[in-house]
Structure formats: C-alpha cells, structure tokens
Enzyme design. Sequence first.
Site, PDB file in Angstrom:
ATOM      1  N   GLN A   1    -101.429   7.237 109.619  1.00 34.58           N
ATOM      2  CA  GLN A   1    -102.584   7.488 108.760  1.00 34.58           C
ATOM      3  C   GLN A   1    -103.399   8.705 109.201  1.00 34.58           C
ATOM      4  O   GLN A   1    -104.282   9.143 108.466  1.00 34.58           O
ATOM      5  CB  GLN A   1    -103.474   6.247 108.724  1.00 34.58           C
TER       6      GLN A   1
ATOM      7  N   GLU B   1     -97.731   8.628 122.406  1.00 33.85           N
ATOM      8  CA  GLU B   1     -98.001   7.213 122.207  1.00 33.85           C
ATOM      9  C   GLU B   1     -98.237   6.872 120.737  1.00 33.85           C
ATOM     10  O   GLU B   1     -97.937   5.756 120.293  1.00 33.85           O
ATOM     11  CB  GLU B   1     -99.209   6.783 123.047  1.00 33.85           C
ATOM     12  N   GLY B   2     -98.764   7.828 119.972  1.00 37.13           N
ATOM     13  CA  GLY B   2     -98.929   7.579 118.540  1.00 37.13           C
ATOM     14  C   GLY B   2     -97.591   7.330 117.866  1.00 37.13           C
ATOM     15  O   GLY B   2     -97.441   6.403 117.057  1.00 37.13           O
ATOM     16  N   HIS B   3     -96.599   8.162 118.188  1.00 36.38           N
ATOM     17  CA  HIS B   3     -95.259   7.950 117.643  1.00 36.38           C
ATOM     18  C   HIS B   3     -94.663   6.638 118.152  1.00 36.38           C
ATOM     19  O   HIS B   3     -94.010   5.910 117.402  1.00 36.38           O
ATOM     20  CB  HIS B   3     -94.332   9.108 118.040  1.00 36.38           C
TER      21      HIS B   3
ATOM     22  N   GLN C   1     -92.619  23.877 106.048  1.00 34.16           N
ATOM     23  CA  GLN C   1     -94.027  23.498 105.987  1.00 34.16           C
ATOM     24  C   GLN C   1     -94.907  24.286 106.940  1.00 34.16           C
ATOM     25  O   GLN C   1     -96.067  23.944 107.155  1.00 34.16           O
ATOM     26  CB  GLN C   1     -94.186  21.993 106.209  1.00 34.16           C
TER      27      GLN C   1
ATOM     28  N   MET D   1     -91.689  15.227 113.929  1.00 39.66           N
ATOM     29  CA  MET D   1     -91.254  16.586 114.253  1.00 39.66           C
ATOM     30  C   MET D   1     -91.040  16.714 115.759  1.00 39.66           C
ATOM     31  O   MET D   1     -91.059  17.816 116.300  1.00 39.66           O
ATOM     32  CB  MET D   1     -92.266  17.624 113.753  1.00 39.66           C
ATOM     33  N   GLY D   2     -90.842  15.579 116.423  1.00 41.94           N
ATOM     34  CA  GLY D   2     -90.597  15.600 117.854  1.00 41.94           C
ATOM     35  C   GLY D   2     -91.879  15.679 118.653  1.00 41.94           C
ATOM     36  O   GLY D   2     -92.969  15.409 118.151  1.00 41.94           O
TER      37      GLY D   2
END
Length: 329
Positions: free
Chosen positions: A148, A31-33, A60, A26-27
Amino acid sequence: MTALLHTAGDLHARARGDHRVVVMTMGALHEGHATLIRTARGIAGPAGDVVVTVFVNPLQFGAGEDLDRYPRTLDSDLEIAGRAGADAVFAPSVDEVYPGGEPQVRLSAGPMGERLEGTARPGHFDGMLTVVAKLLHLTRPDTALFGQKDAQQLALIRRMVRDLNFGMEIVGVPTVREEDGLALSSRNRFLAPDERRTALALSQALFAGRDRHAAQEALRARAREVPATRARAEALSAIGESRAAADAHAVAKAAPSGPSGVRAAARLVLDEAARLRPPLALDYLALVDPSDFTEIQDDFTGEAVLAVAARVGTTRLIDNIPLTFGAAS
C-alpha cells in the site's frame, strides 16, 4: 529450497500448487518485501506456491531517473525471499520480458495515471501497467500482492485487473515502517544521516494529518453526545462536566474541519522541513479519493488517501496513509 528461474519456460515447466500467489518486486528486497512474501505464504497455504518476481523495469523510469543507479542484489534477494517463504524467484532478463526491444503496444494508465505521481513522472504508470500485465500473464497467479506504500500504483493495478477482466485477486498489504516511522523503501539506502533526519518529515506530516483527523472525529462525537442546551448544561454542571461539554462544542465548531484541517496539519510539518538543512523539497501533498486519485472536498465521506512525495538531496520518496471521513468512520 527456493528455486531461481530466469525464463518463462522454466516457470511454466515448474509444477504449481493449488493456489499460486505472486509478489512483484524490483529487487533490493527489505523487510517490507518480506512482509508481503510472508502474507503471500499465508494466503497460499501449505498446498499452494509463492512466486516472487525480481525485475527492474526500464519502461517505468523516465529521463534523468535512477534506472542505472537502482540497486541489483539478486543473491541477497533470493535469500530473503526464501526465508520469508517463497517457493520460487522469477528473475527474467530485459530480453526475456521484452523480446525484440521495447514493446510497440503498451497499456495506458488513463487520466488517473496522469495525476500526482503521473504528473511528476510522465509515462511512469504506462510502463508500470505494461510490465505488471506481462508478469501477471507469465506467472498466472490466483492472487497477486502489492504494498500500500505505492497507493496510486495499487489503485491502477486494481482498475486494470477489473476493467480488463484479468480474473485474479489483487490484495494490498499495509506499509511497513522502520522504528522511527520512515516507510521502508529500497531508496532509503541513498540517504545520508542528515538527509534521513529530514526525510522523517514525510511520515511525521502524515501522522500529524491523521492525528488532526482523529481529534476532529473525537470532538464531533463528544459534541453529539453532549447537546448544547441550557438544561443539559445545568445537569452536567452538577457533576463537573459543563466545561468539557462547552469546550467540545467550541473546538468542534472553531477548529479547521474535515479534509482542510487534515491538509493544514500535514502542511505545517512539511513547511518546517523545508527550512531544515538539508531541506525537504515537496513535490505534492494530496488528500484524494482512492477510486480515481482526485482531491476530496470538505463534504466528502468515505475512504481517502493522504499522500506525500518529496525529495531530500537527490533521493525522491513517497508515502501515504488511509483515512476515513464522515459517517463511515
């Protein structure tokens, strides 16, 4: 150079590689992305292509949630995606994804979508699955990656793809954390310094549950290795191990065991955080079977998910860790 595409026509006109891997976001990339995109690049290989979707899905977000507040940072998203190895960023408008307004036909998440996050956010998973289904059809991947950290979302997407025969692979990528343990999230930017300190209780509670579980497993293993018999105790005494054997048996028998012990350890941390300033307001702490997100019992064996959701100030955060119980561990 990473291409920026806004329409399905542009995406379909683009030549695709041997193996297409899609990362949905969702933009407000962080760093996770980037970890997801780098993993996708590795799966796609040099002859494949990686497509990152950037779409803030209105379906959502429930009443009073942060749709308007959700950060839109497309320029920096494009830069981060490119550095991580994306070939294209697909950033459609709401009209492109939902021509003619909100869809009249939507997917239902079913009973699993009504638990935990579904209880806290009614209709959230129906909207999530509807847009994920549409984006999977539009991007046509061979493989799609999801983090996750959103464990219930990942489980529902896997069920949707399997139950409705989408014909693609869904891969979960482990949660990326900051140095202090806080799970990376676009919503972390809304936390004031004192709120962030309180928010650390989410990951600390999960780690406490994980550590309790590890200690229980170690004690049970120790007890199995050192049977509580008189002859064995006498033999161990000769080499100074009788106390260790006795302690292992006593603690393994007396300590809260299995899922109950894990929940108790995590709950203790969350109860303490509820007394902080600002306090942590717990939505739920759950230890569930990832196949249906129902609570597990003390005789459970196999894979499980310890999950937590809470508010600090006006910011709602979620986190989870996987655990394995019983013989499988």
